[in-house]
Scaffold this active site. Structure first.
Site, PDB file in Angstrom:
ATOM      1  N   GLY A   1       2.983  -1.059   4.214  1.00 23.64           N
ATOM      2  CA  GLY A   1       3.034   0.348   3.850  1.00 23.64           C
ATOM      3  C   GLY A   1       4.461   0.782   3.574  1.00 23.64           C
ATOM      4  O   GLY A   1       5.002   0.570   2.486  1.00 23.64           O
ATOM      5  N   GLY A   2       5.104   1.351   4.580  1.00 22.14           N
ATOM      6  CA  GLY A   2       6.442   1.930   4.424  1.00 22.14           C
ATOM      7  C   GLY A   2       7.449   1.036   3.701  1.00 22.14           C
ATOM      8  O   GLY A   2       8.167   1.492   2.803  1.00 22.14           O
TER       9      GLY A   2
ATOM     10  N   GLU B   1      -6.627   4.836   7.882  1.00 23.64           N
ATOM     11  CA  GLU B   1      -6.391   6.259   7.594  1.00 23.64           C
ATOM     12  C   GLU B   1      -7.622   6.879   6.945  1.00 23.64           C
ATOM     13  O   GLU B   1      -7.944   8.044   7.181  1.00 23.64           O
ATOM     14  CB  GLU B   1      -5.134   6.416   6.719  1.00 23.64           C
ATOM     15  CG  GLU B   1      -3.875   6.195   7.556  1.00 23.64           C
ATOM     16  CD  GLU B   1      -2.677   5.649   6.807  1.00 23.64           C
ATOM     17  OE1 GLU B   1      -2.656   5.707   5.559  1.00 23.64           O
ATOM     18  OE2 GLU B   1      -1.755   5.147   7.478  1.00 23.64           O
TER      19      GLU B   1
ATOM     20  N   HIS C   1      -9.417   1.387   4.926  1.00 26.77           N
ATOM     21  CA  HIS C   1      -8.127   1.530   5.614  1.00 26.77           C
ATOM     22  C   HIS C   1      -8.310   2.478   6.809  1.00 26.77           C
ATOM     23  O   HIS C   1      -9.085   3.436   6.729  1.00 26.77           O
ATOM     24  CB  HIS C   1      -7.069   2.070   4.647  1.00 26.77           C
ATOM     25  CG  HIS C   1      -5.691   2.039   5.232  1.00 26.77           C
ATOM     26  ND1 HIS C   1      -5.247   3.012   6.090  1.00 26.77           N
ATOM     27  CD2 HIS C   1      -4.687   1.145   5.123  1.00 26.77           C
ATOM     28  CE1 HIS C   1      -4.012   2.714   6.478  1.00 26.77           C
ATOM     29  NE2 HIS C   1      -3.648   1.589   5.904  1.00 26.77           N
TER      30      HIS C   1
ATOM     31  N   ASN D   1       0.871  -1.179   0.000  1.00 32.21           N
ATOM     32  CA  ASN D   1       0.000   0.000   0.000  1.00 32.21           C
ATOM     33  C   ASN D   1       0.904   1.224   0.000  1.00 32.21           C
ATOM     34  O   ASN D   1       1.515   1.545   1.008  1.00 32.21           O
ATOM     35  CB  ASN D   1      -0.891  -0.042   1.258  1.00 32.21           C
ATOM     36  CG  ASN D   1      -1.678   1.239   1.455  1.00 32.21           C
ATOM     37  OD1 ASN D   1      -1.805   2.053   0.544  1.00 32.21           O
ATOM     38  ND2 ASN D   1      -2.214   1.423   2.661  1.00 32.21           N
ATOM     39  N   TRP D   2       0.963   1.874  -1.138  1.00 33.73           N
ATOM     40  CA  TRP D   2       1.918   2.983  -1.274  1.00 33.73           C
ATOM     41  C   TRP D   2       1.425   4.278  -0.636  1.00 33.73           C
ATOM     42  O   TRP D   2       2.180   5.242  -0.525  1.00 33.73           O
ATOM     43  CB  TRP D   2       2.219   3.245  -2.750  1.00 33.73           C
ATOM     44  CG  TRP D   2       2.918   2.127  -3.445  1.00 33.73           C
ATOM     45  CD1 TRP D   2       3.266   0.905  -2.926  1.00 33.73           C
ATOM     46  CD2 TRP D   2       3.362   2.122  -4.805  1.00 33.73           C
ATOM     47  NE1 TRP D   2       3.899   0.154  -3.882  1.00 33.73           N
ATOM     48  CE2 TRP D   2       3.970   0.873  -5.055  1.00 33.73           C
ATOM     49  CE3 TRP D   2       3.304   3.050  -5.854  1.00 33.73           C
ATOM     50  CZ2 TRP D   2       4.514   0.530  -6.290  1.00 33.73           C
ATOM     51  CZ3 TRP D   2       3.839   2.710  -7.094  1.00 33.73           C
ATOM     52  CH2 TRP D   2       4.444   1.461  -7.303  1.00 33.73           C
ATOM     53  N   LYS D   3       0.145   4.315  -0.281  1.00 28.86           N
ATOM     54  CA  LYS D   3      -0.438   5.532   0.306  1.00 28.86           C
ATOM     55  C   LYS D   3      -0.173   6.737  -0.606  1.00 28.86           C
ATOM     56  O   LYS D   3      -0.168   6.589  -1.823  1.00 28.86           O
ATOM     57  CB  LYS D   3       0.094   5.743   1.735  1.00 28.86           C
ATOM     58  CG  LYS D   3      -0.079   4.481   2.578  1.00 28.86           C
ATOM     59  CD  LYS D   3       0.170   4.684   4.037  1.00 28.86           C
ATOM     60  CE  LYS D   3      -0.021   3.360   4.757  1.00 28.86           C
ATOM     61  NZ  LYS D   3       0.099   3.476   6.202  1.00 28.86           N
TER      62      LYS D   3
ATOM     63  N   SER E   1       3.615  -2.038  10.216  1.00 30.58           N
ATOM     64  CA  SER E   1       5.074  -2.139  10.347  1.00 30.58           C
ATOM     65  C   SER E   1       5.631  -3.506   9.962  1.00 30.58           C
ATOM     66  O   SER E   1       6.555  -4.019  10.602  1.00 30.58           O
ATOM     67  CB  SER E   1       5.510  -1.747  11.756  1.00 30.58           C
ATOM     68  OG  SER E   1       5.143  -0.404  12.031  1.00 30.58           O
TER      69      SER E   1
ATOM     70  N   GLU F   1      -5.220  -4.722  10.758  1.00 32.22           N
ATOM     71  CA  GLU F   1      -4.178  -3.714  10.917  1.00 32.22           C
ATOM     72  C   GLU F   1      -4.401  -2.952  12.227  1.00 32.22           C
ATOM     73  O   GLU F   1      -5.186  -1.997  12.265  1.00 32.22           O
ATOM     74  CB  GLU F   1      -4.227  -2.722   9.756  1.00 32.22           C
ATOM     75  CG  GLU F   1      -3.966  -3.356   8.407  1.00 32.22           C
ATOM     76  CD  GLU F   1      -3.386  -2.348   7.419  1.00 32.22           C
ATOM     77  OE1 GLU F   1      -2.311  -2.632   6.887  1.00 32.22           O
ATOM     78  OE2 GLU F   1      -3.974  -1.290   7.210  1.00 32.22           O
TER      79      GLU F   1
ATOM     80  N   GLY G   1       2.806   2.381  10.681  1.00 36.82           N
ATOM     81  CA  GLY G   1       3.764   3.467  10.496  1.00 36.82           C
ATOM     82  C   GLY G   1       4.521   3.847  11.765  1.00 36.82           C
ATOM     83  O   GLY G   1       5.189   4.869  11.810  1.00 36.82           O
TER      84      GLY G   1
HETATM   85  P1  PGA Z   1       3.048   0.399   7.548  1.00 30.17           P
HETATM   86  O1  PGA Z   1       1.572   0.618   6.941  1.00 30.17           O
HETATM   87  O2  PGA Z   1       3.564  -0.892   6.983  1.00 30.17           O
HETATM   88  O3  PGA Z   1       3.825   1.594   7.086  1.00 30.17           O
HETATM   89  O4  PGA Z   1       2.896   0.336   9.035  1.00 30.17           O
HETATM   90  C1  PGA Z   1       0.688  -0.464   6.801  1.00 30.17           C
HETATM   91  C2  PGA Z   1      -0.649   0.009   6.269  1.00 30.17           C
HETATM   92  O5  PGA Z   1      -1.131   1.057   6.693  1.00 30.17           O
HETATM   93  O6  PGA Z   1      -1.255  -0.670   5.413  1.00 30.17           O
END
Ligand code: PGA
Length: 254
Positions: free
Chosen positions: A237-238, A100, A98, A10-12, A216, A170, A176
């Site tokens: 994500g990251g 966010e 998600h 997930n590149w956000k 993470s 999640e 993050g």
């Molecule tokens: P993260 O994000 O790996 O940077 O913690 C995961 C996500 O929000 O899907």
């Protein structure tokens, strides 16, 4: 029986079109020797990079997803994107709900439910995200929050639909933050989700549904997570923003 793992990136809100092409080219090189019959690999770039990524992926088995979508096909919804638009650029999947989106953009279990229904009616496979905040965990409400997200989010969906979707657990406190849930903490919730699915949709359907862990995920922790019975992959994500770390997660997670 273990399900076919999925590693999803997930590149956000990262990657211009140019950067996206570079990342995907690098990723394709890094995963050249991966047996993709044994693992599904998926990327969810920002909307503006979807076409470029699709083009760069041409001929590869890597799957493409949107990070969100509106439930309507078109209309006066400034800033939104429709299922038809995602399909047109080659998405087969879409991330829905998600944390966010829920926390920063006001998504509710009800809008999540509308989006899931729309995704199914347009032939997009949803990846539904659920998870508790730190405050909810500390108040002992983890399973009740997740149960409500599942009850309301999946309300009215058929067993056939539910068994074709992907879930992602999640924990918000792990996203993050560098703080991953331990494999035991994650498995506890994954097992709860599986039990809930069995109670609503029966064992045969529930056993088919992949439940990814997100929060993470890194090359260093994916193996421990994947060793757990009910963890079927990662939503990353990251660490999906660098070809080598994402490829390492794919390799160690499959
Ligand atoms: P993260 O994000 O790996 O940077 O913690 C995961 C996500 O929000 O899907």
């Amino acid at each position: 029986m273990k399900r076919k793992p999925m590693i999803a990136g997930n590149w956000k809100m990262h990657m211009t079109t140019k950067e996206a092409r570079e990342l995907v080219s690098g990723l394709l090189q890094e995963i050249g020797d991966v047996d993709t019959t044994a693992v599904d690999i998926l990327v969810a770039p920002p909307y503006t990079a979807l076409s470029a990524v699709k083009e760069t992926l041409s001929g590869s088995p890597v799957l493409l997803a949107g990070q969100n979508m509106h439930w309507e096909e078109k209309g006066a919804f400034t800033g939104e994107i429709s299922p038809l638009m995602l399909k047109e650029v080659g998405c087969t999947h879409v991330i829905i709900g998600h944390s966010e989106r829920r926390q920063l953009f006001g998504e509710t279990n009800e809008t999540v439910n509308q989006k899931l229904k729309s995704a199914f009616s347009h032939g997009l496979a949803p990846i539904l995200c659920v998870g508790e905040s730190l405050e909810q965990r500390e108040a002992g409400r983890t399973t009740s929050v997740i149960e409500e997200e599942l009850e309301k989010g999946l309300n009215g969906l058929t067993t056939e639909q539910v068994q074709s979707m992907i879930l992602a657990y999640e924990p918000i406190w792990a996203i993050g933050t560098g703080k991953t849930a331990s494999p035991e903490q994650a498995e506890e919730v994954h097992a709860f989700i599986r039990k809930w699915l069995i109670s609503k949709h029966g064992e045969a359907a529930a056993e088919k549904i992949r439940v990814l862990y997100g929060g993470s995920v890194k090359p260093e922790n994916i193996e421990g997570l994947m060793a757990k019975e009910n963890i079927d992959g990662g939503l990353v994500g990251g660490a999906s923003l660098k070809a080598d770390s994402f490829a390492q997660i794919v390799k160690r997670g499959s």
